[in-house]
Design a protein around this motif. Structure first.
Motif, PDB file in Angstrom:
ATOM      1  N   ALA A  15       0.798  -1.048   0.270  1.00  0.00           N
ATOM      2  CA  ALA A  15       0.074  -0.046   0.057  1.00  0.00           C
ATOM      3  C   ALA A  15       0.907   1.456   0.015  1.00  0.00           C
ATOM      4  O   ALA A  15       0.460   2.284  -0.699  1.00  0.00           O
ATOM      5  CB  ALA A  15      -0.903  -0.167   1.239  1.00  0.00           C
ATOM      6  N   TYR A  16       1.815   1.435   0.719  1.00  0.00           N
ATOM      7  CA  TYR A  16       3.001   2.305   0.669  1.00  0.00           C
ATOM      8  C   TYR A  16       4.245   2.046   0.198  1.00  0.00           C
ATOM      9  O   TYR A  16       5.307   1.949   0.920  1.00  0.00           O
ATOM     10  CB  TYR A  16       3.012   2.911   2.263  1.00  0.00           C
ATOM     11  N   PRO A  17       4.416   1.828  -0.835  1.00  0.00           N
ATOM     12  CA  PRO A  17       5.817   1.630  -1.833  1.00  0.00           C
ATOM     13  C   PRO A  17       6.752   2.663  -1.542  1.00  0.00           C
ATOM     14  O   PRO A  17       6.185   3.910  -1.411  1.00  0.00           O
ATOM     15  CB  PRO A  17       5.492   1.204  -3.199  1.00  0.00           C
ATOM     16  N   LEU A  18       8.056   2.324  -1.793  1.00  0.00           N
ATOM     17  CA  LEU A  18       9.040   3.371  -1.772  1.00  0.00           C
ATOM     18  C   LEU A  18       8.880   4.419  -2.914  1.00  0.00           C
ATOM     19  O   LEU A  18       8.505   3.780  -4.111  1.00  0.00           O
ATOM     20  CB  LEU A  18      10.426   2.756  -1.858  1.00  0.00           C
ATOM     21  N   THR A  19       8.785   5.538  -2.827  1.00  0.00           N
ATOM     22  CA  THR A  19       8.791   6.648  -3.745  1.00  0.00           C
ATOM     23  C   THR A  19      10.098   6.858  -4.450  1.00  0.00           C
ATOM     24  O   THR A  19      11.092   6.593  -4.017  1.00  0.00           O
ATOM     25  CB  THR A  19       8.367   7.907  -3.332  1.00  0.00           C
ATOM     26  N   GLN A  20      10.006   7.565  -5.534  1.00  0.00           N
ATOM     27  CA  GLN A  20      11.085   7.574  -6.413  1.00  0.00           C
ATOM     28  C   GLN A  20      12.332   8.682  -5.645  1.00  0.00           C
ATOM     29  O   GLN A  20      13.356   8.473  -5.818  1.00  0.00           O
ATOM     30  CB  GLN A  20      10.707   8.358  -7.730  1.00  0.00           C
ATOM     31  N   SER A  21      11.386   9.747  -4.995  1.00  0.00           N
ATOM     32  CA  SER A  21      12.065  10.661  -4.309  1.00  0.00           C
ATOM     33  C   SER A  21      13.256   9.926  -3.200  1.00  0.00           C
ATOM     34  O   SER A  21      14.305  10.182  -2.843  1.00  0.00           O
ATOM     35  CB  SER A  21      11.663  11.763  -3.649  1.00  0.00           C
ATOM     36  N   HIS A  22      12.472   9.015  -2.384  1.00  0.00           N
ATOM     37  CA  HIS A  22      13.217   8.321  -1.489  1.00  0.00           C
ATOM     38  C   HIS A  22      14.227   7.226  -1.965  1.00  0.00           C
ATOM     39  O   HIS A  22      15.303   7.065  -1.451  1.00  0.00           O
ATOM     40  CB  HIS A  22      12.258   7.751  -0.520  1.00  0.00           C
ATOM     41  N   LEU A  23      13.995   6.511  -3.065  1.00  0.00           N
ATOM     42  CA  LEU A  23      14.860   5.876  -3.659  1.00  0.00           C
ATOM     43  C   LEU A  23      15.967   6.478  -4.142  1.00  0.00           C
ATOM     44  O   LEU A  23      17.194   6.100  -3.984  1.00  0.00           O
ATOM     45  CB  LEU A  23      14.215   5.267  -5.114  1.00  0.00           C
ATOM     46  N   GLU A  24      15.932   7.668  -4.516  1.00  0.00           N
ATOM     47  CA  GLU A  24      17.277   8.569  -4.905  1.00  0.00           C
ATOM     48  C   GLU A  24      17.903   8.921  -3.789  1.00  0.00           C
ATOM     49  O   GLU A  24      19.230   9.126  -3.762  1.00  0.00           O
ATOM     50  CB  GLU A  24      16.676   9.720  -5.887  1.00  0.00           C
ATOM     51  N   ASN A  25      17.081   9.123  -2.651  1.00  0.00           N
ATOM     52  CA  ASN A  25      17.829   9.376  -1.576  1.00  0.00           C
ATOM     53  C   ASN A  25      18.820   8.189  -1.080  1.00  0.00           C
ATOM     54  O   ASN A  25      19.944   8.636  -0.631  1.00  0.00           O
ATOM     55  CB  ASN A  25      16.641   9.733  -0.384  1.00  0.00           C
ATOM     56  N   LEU A  26      18.112   7.082  -1.036  1.00  0.00           N
ATOM     57  CA  LEU A  26      19.115   5.750  -0.612  1.00  0.00           C
ATOM     58  C   LEU A  26      20.161   5.839  -1.416  1.00  0.00           C
ATOM     59  O   LEU A  26      21.178   5.415  -1.092  1.00  0.00           O
ATOM     60  CB  LEU A  26      17.941   4.863  -0.713  1.00  0.00           C
ATOM     61  N   LYS A  27      20.091   5.969  -2.986  1.00  0.00           N
ATOM     62  CA  LYS A  27      21.114   5.876  -3.658  1.00  0.00           C
ATOM     63  C   LYS A  27      22.167   6.732  -3.299  1.00  0.00           C
ATOM     64  O   LYS A  27      23.551   6.697  -3.431  1.00  0.00           O
ATOM     65  CB  LYS A  27      20.720   6.199  -5.042  1.00  0.00           C
ATOM     66  N   LYS A  28      21.806   8.112  -2.965  1.00  0.00           N
ATOM     67  CA  LYS A  28      22.744   8.973  -2.523  1.00  0.00           C
ATOM     68  C   LYS A  28      23.615   8.832  -1.412  1.00  0.00           C
ATOM     69  O   LYS A  28      24.665   9.150  -1.068  1.00  0.00           O
ATOM     70  CB  LYS A  28      22.159  10.448  -2.393  1.00  0.00           C
ATOM     71  N   ARG A  29      22.940   8.059  -0.516  1.00  0.00           N
ATOM     72  CA  ARG A  29      23.762   7.584   0.678  1.00  0.00           C
ATOM     73  C   ARG A  29      24.446   6.166   0.390  1.00  0.00           C
ATOM     74  O   ARG A  29      25.258   5.791   1.416  1.00  0.00           O
ATOM     75  CB  ARG A  29      22.594   7.024   1.711  1.00  0.00           C
ATOM     76  N   GLY A  30      24.554   5.835  -0.921  1.00  0.00           N
ATOM     77  CA  GLY A  30      25.588   4.910  -1.132  1.00  0.00           C
ATOM     78  C   GLY A  30      25.102   3.416  -1.581  1.00  0.00           C
ATOM     79  O   GLY A  30      25.738   2.540  -1.779  1.00  0.00           O
ATOM     80  N   LEU A  31      23.580   3.240  -1.528  1.00  0.00           N
ATOM     81  CA  LEU A  31      22.895   2.136  -1.845  1.00  0.00           C
ATOM     82  C   LEU A  31      22.750   1.871  -3.437  1.00  0.00           C
ATOM     83  O   LEU A  31      22.213   2.894  -3.876  1.00  0.00           O
ATOM     84  CB  LEU A  31      21.774   1.845  -1.029  1.00  0.00           C
ATOM     85  N   SER A  32      22.938   0.631  -3.680  1.00  0.00           N
ATOM     86  CA  SER A  32      22.668   0.193  -4.969  1.00  0.00           C
ATOM     87  C   SER A  32      21.043  -0.284  -5.189  1.00  0.00           C
ATOM     88  O   SER A  32      20.485  -0.473  -3.949  1.00  0.00           O
ATOM     89  CB  SER A  32      23.578  -0.725  -5.706  1.00  0.00           C
ATOM     90  N   ASP A  33      20.495  -0.266  -6.381  1.00  0.00           N
ATOM     91  CA  ASP A  33      19.019  -0.881  -6.547  1.00  0.00           C
ATOM     92  C   ASP A  33      19.048  -2.039  -5.963  1.00  0.00           C
ATOM     93  O   ASP A  33      18.276  -2.694  -5.307  1.00  0.00           O
ATOM     94  CB  ASP A  33      18.729  -0.965  -8.113  1.00  0.00           C
ATOM     95  N   GLU A  34      20.314  -3.161  -6.133  1.00  0.00           N
ATOM     96  CA  GLU A  34      20.402  -4.268  -5.523  1.00  0.00           C
ATOM     97  C   GLU A  34      20.360  -4.344  -3.979  1.00  0.00           C
ATOM     98  O   GLU A  34      19.567  -5.231  -3.329  1.00  0.00           O
ATOM     99  CB  GLU A  34      21.464  -5.102  -6.031  1.00  0.00           C
ATOM    100  N   ASP A  35      21.080  -3.485  -3.513  1.00  0.00           N
ATOM    101  CA  ASP A  35      21.102  -3.351  -1.946  1.00  0.00           C
ATOM    102  C   ASP A  35      19.605  -2.749  -1.533  1.00  0.00           C
ATOM    103  O   ASP A  35      19.264  -3.640  -0.322  1.00  0.00           O
ATOM    104  CB  ASP A  35      21.912  -2.192  -1.576  1.00  0.00           C
ATOM    105  N   ILE A  36      19.168  -2.094  -2.264  1.00  0.00           N
ATOM    106  CA  ILE A  36      17.588  -1.696  -1.671  1.00  0.00           C
ATOM    107  C   ILE A  36      16.843  -2.583  -1.809  1.00  0.00           C
ATOM    108  O   ILE A  36      15.743  -2.763  -0.830  1.00  0.00           O
ATOM    109  CB  ILE A  36      17.184  -0.405  -2.561  1.00  0.00           C
ATOM    110  N   ASN A  37      16.596  -3.633  -2.713  1.00  0.00           N
ATOM    111  CA  ASN A  37      15.704  -4.278  -2.988  1.00  0.00           C
ATOM    112  C   ASN A  37      16.180  -5.950  -2.393  1.00  0.00           C
ATOM    113  O   ASN A  37      15.380  -6.904  -2.976  1.00  0.00           O
ATOM    114  CB  ASN A  37      15.564  -4.578  -4.563  1.00  0.00           C
ATOM    115  N   LEU A  38      16.977  -5.930  -1.677  1.00  0.00           N
ATOM    116  CA  LEU A  38      17.607  -7.078  -1.296  1.00  0.00           C
ATOM    117  C   LEU A  38      16.645  -7.919  -0.512  1.00  0.00           C
ATOM    118  O   LEU A  38      16.651  -9.248  -0.541  1.00  0.00           O
ATOM    119  CB  LEU A  38      18.790  -6.795  -0.317  1.00  0.00           C
TER     120      LEU A  38
END
Length: 506
Positions: free
Chosen positions: A128-151
């Motif tokens: 119901a509350y999936p990760l938004t694009q802006s938060h996805l980009e924030n996590l990437k700026k902190r050093g996480l890759s797509d693979e890390d985020i979706n682990l």
């Protein structure tokens, strides 16, 4: 003298929620300390986490230990080791509040749900509350890759908002609809989805963030399960931002913290009025303007206004002629991270003393599914294996660190320092490490607290206490350090490729 909870809240400038430790002044009436949930702690100035007793004479501050001087009329008494707080008492007891215990309304709560139940409800929640694009980009700026985020797949990050940019609800949890016979019925999205997956309709009981909401329409009352990050606040003002999952040793989600997008600023009076009568209150608006009000003789008067322009401390003057004097307020921001909680809501979850430790495994182990028998068996074998582990403060920091360790250290170094990370929500929660260290059969602990321990007495004190606790329980202790001028936290250091040195503590 004050006789109502609302008047007690006026003294501290905001909401108080009826939970926390029992107040021995009212031991026969089962009155608890009140937790700050919008009101300002007179010791540290923050608006959450700290507690005040029912008479306003005792404060348990969770952040500041000041043993030499009184703060806003309160004097330090002792540490409260059970919760990592500091007890202060009012110096002038003539200012005590006459409190009516019947003014507090305790809502019914359910015991915190089992790990399997919280994990199930939270995976449904993330749909119901999936990760938004802006938060996805924030996590990437902190050093996480797509693979890390979706682990963790369906056990990942999310985003909680009340409304979308166009003003429409982000997610409709319930709606009223006329039935075939003309009556109004309430359709609950949570009840429907639980029914769809053949799960009990009361599965949400005891899951932090879920509670029973009510609505009225045309004289009819309706009740339905609701989710929010309310944390003692009005539902319409629930914190909005990124949902940070906290995992247990079986990769199940046990709780969420929310990293709010726009922490509000507030002011703490550093030096008040001495010559003139009156109490000062400063209001800071979203556009960084402020207004100063003086409360005296039952009246409220605005005595100053202006713009902060980035200032962290503001000194102004009040009065005329020989009565003219300066006063000063400091500017702070509310915490970025809050536990997603429904403790103060009807049929909410009783999370008192139950917030978990973040178990952030290395990527190979973190991706194992606890509901797959073979993968759960692999998890169990890994849990039972003696190991070294890192510990730090902050759930998201722990997650990022676990993703980065293998890129910074050799296999041999990881054997010695650890491949996985435990994280607590605050430095004074270090005692929570101990049960999980024992569950995971840890032999060696590598401590990686923020480098502001060099300037922050509270962090330094808890750092020392953690070391002592680990030694007393037979763990080998190692300390991780890096250049403090280049990175504050271990996650920042690893993401930036800054050298981290690990040395044994003897």
């Amino acid at each position: 003298m004050v006789t109502k909870l609302s008047e007690l809240e006026m003294r501290f400038g905001g909401n108080l929620t009826p939970n926390g430790m029992k107040d021995i002044d009212y031991k026969n009436q089962n009155v608890h300390f009140l937790r700050f949930a919008g009101a300002s702690c007179p010791i540290c100035g923050h608006k959450t986490w700290c507690q005040v007793n029912a008479t306003g004479t005792k404060i348990i501050c969770q952040r500041v230990k000041q043993t030499t001087e009184s703060i806003n009329g309160f004097k330090y008494v002792k540490d409260i080791k059970a919760i990592g707080g500091y007890l202060y008492k009012l110096v002038n007891l003539d200012e005590a509040v006459k409190f009516d215990a019947n003014a507090i309304n305790y809502n019914h709560t359910f015991p915190m749900a089992s790990p399997k139940v919280t994990d199930t409800m939270y995976r449904l929640l993330l749909q119901a509350y999936p990760l938004t694009q802006s938060h996805l980009e924030n996590l990437k700026k902190r050093g996480l890759s797509d693979e890390d985020i979706n682990l963790h797949h369906s056990r990942g990050f999310g985003s909680f908002y009340l409304k979308r940019a166009d003003g429409k609800p982000y997610f409709i949890q319930a709606k009223l609809k006329p039935s075939d016979d003309g009556k109004i019925i309430c359709l609950s999205r949570w009840n429907n989805v639980l029914k769809k997956y053949k799960l009990p309709e009361n599965l949400w009981h005891g899951v932090p963030g879920f509670y029973l909401s009510t609505a009225s329409f045309r004289g009819q009352d309706f009740s339905f399960p609701n989710f929010s990050t309310v944390n003692g606040k009005n539902e319409k003002h629930a914190p909005e931002g990124m949902l940070i999952p906290y995992y247990d040793e079986y990769n199940r989600i046990r709780a969420f913290q929310i990293r709010i997008d726009h922490p509000k600023k507030y002011a703490v009076i550093k030096q008040g009025l001495r010559l003139n009568e009156g109490d000062l209150k400063v209001y800071i608006n979203d556009d960084d303007t402020y207004s100063v009000y003086c409360y005296a003789f039952g009246k409220k008067e605005m005595i100053a206004k202006g713009k902060l322009d980035g200032k962290k401390e503001v000194t102004l003057s009040y009065g005329v002629d020989v009565m003219k004097e300066n006063y000063t307020f400091e500017v702070s921001s509310e915490a970025k991270y809050y536990w997603v909680s429904s403790l103060s809501e009807k049929d909410g979850a009783d999370t008192t003393g139950k917030w978990p430790v973040q178990v952030a495994y290395n990527p190979t182990v973190a991706q194992l599914n606890p509901n797959n028998p073979e993968e759960r068996q692999c998890l169990q074998k890994y849990i039972d294996k003696p190991k070294a582990i890192w510990v730090t403060e902050g759930g998201l920091k722990g997650y990022i660190t676990a993703m980065k360790l293998s890129k910074a250290f050799t296999k041999e170094q990881l054997d010695d320092y650890g491949r996985d990370v435990l994280a607590v929500a605050g430095v004074n929660s270090y005692r929570k490490f101990l049960p999980m260290l024992k569950k995971l059969h840890v032999t060696t602990v590598t401590i990686a607290y923020d480098m502001d321990m060099l300037q922050n007495d509270q962090v330094a004190d808890n750092y020392s206490n953690l070391i002592n606790m680990l030694h007393e329980n037979g763990f080998k202790v190692q300390l991780a350090v890096w250049q403090p001028d280049k990175a504050k936290g271990i996650d920042d250091a690893l993401s930036a490729g800054i050298e981290v040195q690990v040395t044994p503590y003897k």
